[in-house]
Scaffold this active site. Structure first.
Site, mmCIF file in Angstrom:
data_model
loop_
_atom_site.group_PDB
_atom_site.id
_atom_site.type_symbol
_atom_site.label_atom_id
_atom_site.label_comp_id
_atom_site.label_asym_id
_atom_site.label_seq_id
_atom_site.Cartn_x
_atom_site.Cartn_y
_atom_site.Cartn_z
ATOM 1 N N GLN A 95 6.335 -20.727 -8.988
ATOM 2 C CA GLN A 95 6.110 -21.157 -10.393
ATOM 3 C C GLN A 95 6.505 -22.694 -10.370
ATOM 4 O O GLN A 95 6.491 -23.277 -11.331
ATOM 5 C CB GLN A 95 7.084 -20.558 -11.415
ATOM 6 C CG GLN A 95 6.677 -18.954 -11.319
ATOM 7 C CD GLN A 95 8.002 -18.450 -12.044
ATOM 8 O OE1 GLN A 95 8.021 -18.398 -13.230
ATOM 9 N NE2 GLN A 95 8.951 -17.982 -11.208
ATOM 10 N N ASN A 96 6.916 -23.371 -9.204
ATOM 11 C CA ASN A 96 7.265 -24.597 -9.195
ATOM 12 C C ASN A 96 6.338 -25.812 -9.148
ATOM 13 O O ASN A 96 5.329 -25.413 -8.388
ATOM 14 C CB ASN A 96 8.318 -24.933 -8.025
ATOM 15 C CG ASN A 96 9.696 -24.153 -8.476
ATOM 16 O OD1 ASN A 96 9.839 -23.598 -9.262
ATOM 17 N ND2 ASN A 96 10.464 -23.925 -7.126
ATOM 18 N N HIS A 113 1.829 -22.355 -11.651
ATOM 19 C CA HIS A 113 1.755 -23.469 -12.746
ATOM 20 C C HIS A 113 1.356 -24.681 -12.313
ATOM 21 O O HIS A 113 1.723 -25.813 -13.135
ATOM 22 C CB HIS A 113 3.352 -23.529 -13.180
ATOM 23 C CG HIS A 113 3.799 -22.152 -13.788
ATOM 24 N ND1 HIS A 113 5.080 -21.717 -14.000
ATOM 25 C CD2 HIS A 113 2.848 -20.981 -14.278
ATOM 26 C CE1 HIS A 113 5.096 -20.628 -14.582
ATOM 27 N NE2 HIS A 113 3.900 -20.055 -14.609
ATOM 28 N N GLY A 179 15.809 -17.634 -7.667
ATOM 29 C CA GLY A 179 15.747 -18.614 -8.306
ATOM 30 C C GLY A 179 14.894 -18.635 -9.606
ATOM 31 O O GLY A 179 14.342 -19.661 -9.922
ATOM 32 N N THR A 180 14.447 -17.514 -10.211
ATOM 33 C CA THR A 180 13.730 -17.562 -11.433
ATOM 34 C C THR A 180 14.424 -16.507 -12.275
ATOM 35 O O THR A 180 14.991 -15.535 -12.386
ATOM 36 C CB THR A 180 12.041 -17.107 -11.120
ATOM 37 O OG1 THR A 180 11.348 -16.922 -12.558
ATOM 38 C CG2 THR A 180 12.158 -15.787 -10.457
ATOM 39 N N SER A 181 14.397 -17.098 -13.755
ATOM 40 C CA SER A 181 14.760 -16.339 -14.821
ATOM 41 C C SER A 181 14.050 -15.112 -15.328
ATOM 42 O O SER A 181 14.520 -14.229 -15.886
ATOM 43 C CB SER A 181 15.116 -17.225 -15.851
ATOM 44 O OG SER A 181 13.878 -17.775 -16.305
ATOM 45 N N ASN A 205 19.922 -14.843 -6.666
ATOM 46 C CA ASN A 205 19.891 -15.694 -7.916
ATOM 47 C C ASN A 205 21.516 -15.435 -8.287
ATOM 48 O O ASN A 205 22.061 -14.399 -8.174
ATOM 49 C CB ASN A 205 19.214 -15.034 -9.296
ATOM 50 C CG ASN A 205 19.241 -16.011 -10.435
ATOM 51 O OD1 ASN A 205 20.083 -16.817 -10.977
ATOM 52 N ND2 ASN A 205 18.040 -16.102 -11.045
ATOM 53 N N ALA A 223 20.452 -20.128 -3.225
ATOM 54 C CA ALA A 223 19.375 -19.424 -2.485
ATOM 55 C C ALA A 223 19.848 -20.084 -0.931
ATOM 56 O O ALA A 223 19.342 -19.168 0.006
ATOM 57 C CB ALA A 223 18.091 -20.632 -2.634
#
Ligand code: OAD
Length: 231
Positions: A95-96, A113, A179-181, A205, A223
């Site tokens: 998503q980065n 994204h 590392g994603t919410s 996470n 990470a």
């Protein structure tokens, strides 16, 4: 130490979010110091904002370009790139927008994204890449503006990217989220898709997330420290 070992699986997807680059010094979006705590996305990260004030939106994106340009990929990015090289079926779905997976050497990367380094002109239907930080030539001679090639709030994801990512996710037997919410859809639905197709799910996470309950294994830590435990 995790019982799950990457090399025991055939098709592996690493699904990454802002936490992947946190140890590079790039701020995440939510939580303490998050980008959306400081900036209202309605003024900086949606098509309506760009249409009404493209220069203000570019100012924000140039700040981000300059900030990311000062940072570099970390050990985690390098480890994923190394695994992609070494093993047959490793795919990175991110998503980065910082481009750090590619900068670390990874090639099979789906940027859900978009990218901070890509620009497009929708009127002329052209896409270009520039690593200028800041990028100041956003007003074109033709009078139109380059637009950051980023999926802003309210935008659709790019169909070809989603198709590639979904195919990899449906075929994987191991999905490692890093590392994603897990709150921004449709990307946040991808781990569930992998699970429905029988994959083992690992979450890396330091914090519990909205979707932690889906995972078979949760590794609570940063990470760069947790990834090596999967080797
Ligand atoms: P968030 O900012 O929502 O979440 C970042 C996650 O990373 C949090 O769950 C943190 O606990 C975790 N984290 C922080 N440091 C970490 C570390 N060292 N190692 C591992 N995890 C760490 O970011 P995303 O989930 O990526 O979209 O946000 C999703 C989308 O929302 C982004 O792509 C962006 C944003 O709006 C667009 O801009 C289109």
């Amino acid at each position: 130490m995790s019982q799950v070992k990457i090399r025991d699986f055939k098709n592996i997807v690493f699904f990454t979010g802002a936490g992947m680059s946190a140890e590079s010094g790039v701020p995440t979006y939510r939580g303490k110091g998050g980008i959306w705590k400081e900036y209202n996305y309605e003024e900086y990260a949606c098509q309506a904002a760009f249409d009404s004030n493209p220069e203000k939106v570019w100012e924000f994106h140039n700040k981000r370009r300059e900030m990311v340009a000062k940072c570099a990929p970390n050990e985690g990015h390098r480890l994923l790139a190394q695994l992609e090289k070494e093993l047959d079926n490793v795919t990175i779905v991110t998503q980065n927008i910082d481009g750090f997976h590619q900068k670390a050497g990874a090639q099979k990367v789906f940027e859900l994204h978009g990218s901070l380094w890509k620009i497009r002109d929708d009127k002329e239907g052209i896409l270009a890449e520039t690593f200028d930080a800041p990028f100041t030539a956003f007003k074109r001679e033709t009078g139109t503006y380059w637009r950051p090639h980023i999926v802003w709030f309210g935008d659709m994801l790019h169909a070809d990217v989603v198709e590639g990512a979904v195919q990899a996710i449906q075929n994987c037997d191991l999905l490692v989220s890093i590392g994603t919410s897990g709150v921004v859809y449709p990307a946040a639905g991808f781990p569930d898709l992998a699970k429905k197709n029988g994959a083992t799910l690992v979450e890396i996470n330091p914090q519990e997330t909205a979707v932690s309950h889906l995972y078979d294994i949760t590794l609570r830590g940063p990470a760069t420290q947790m990834l090596p435990t999967l080797l």
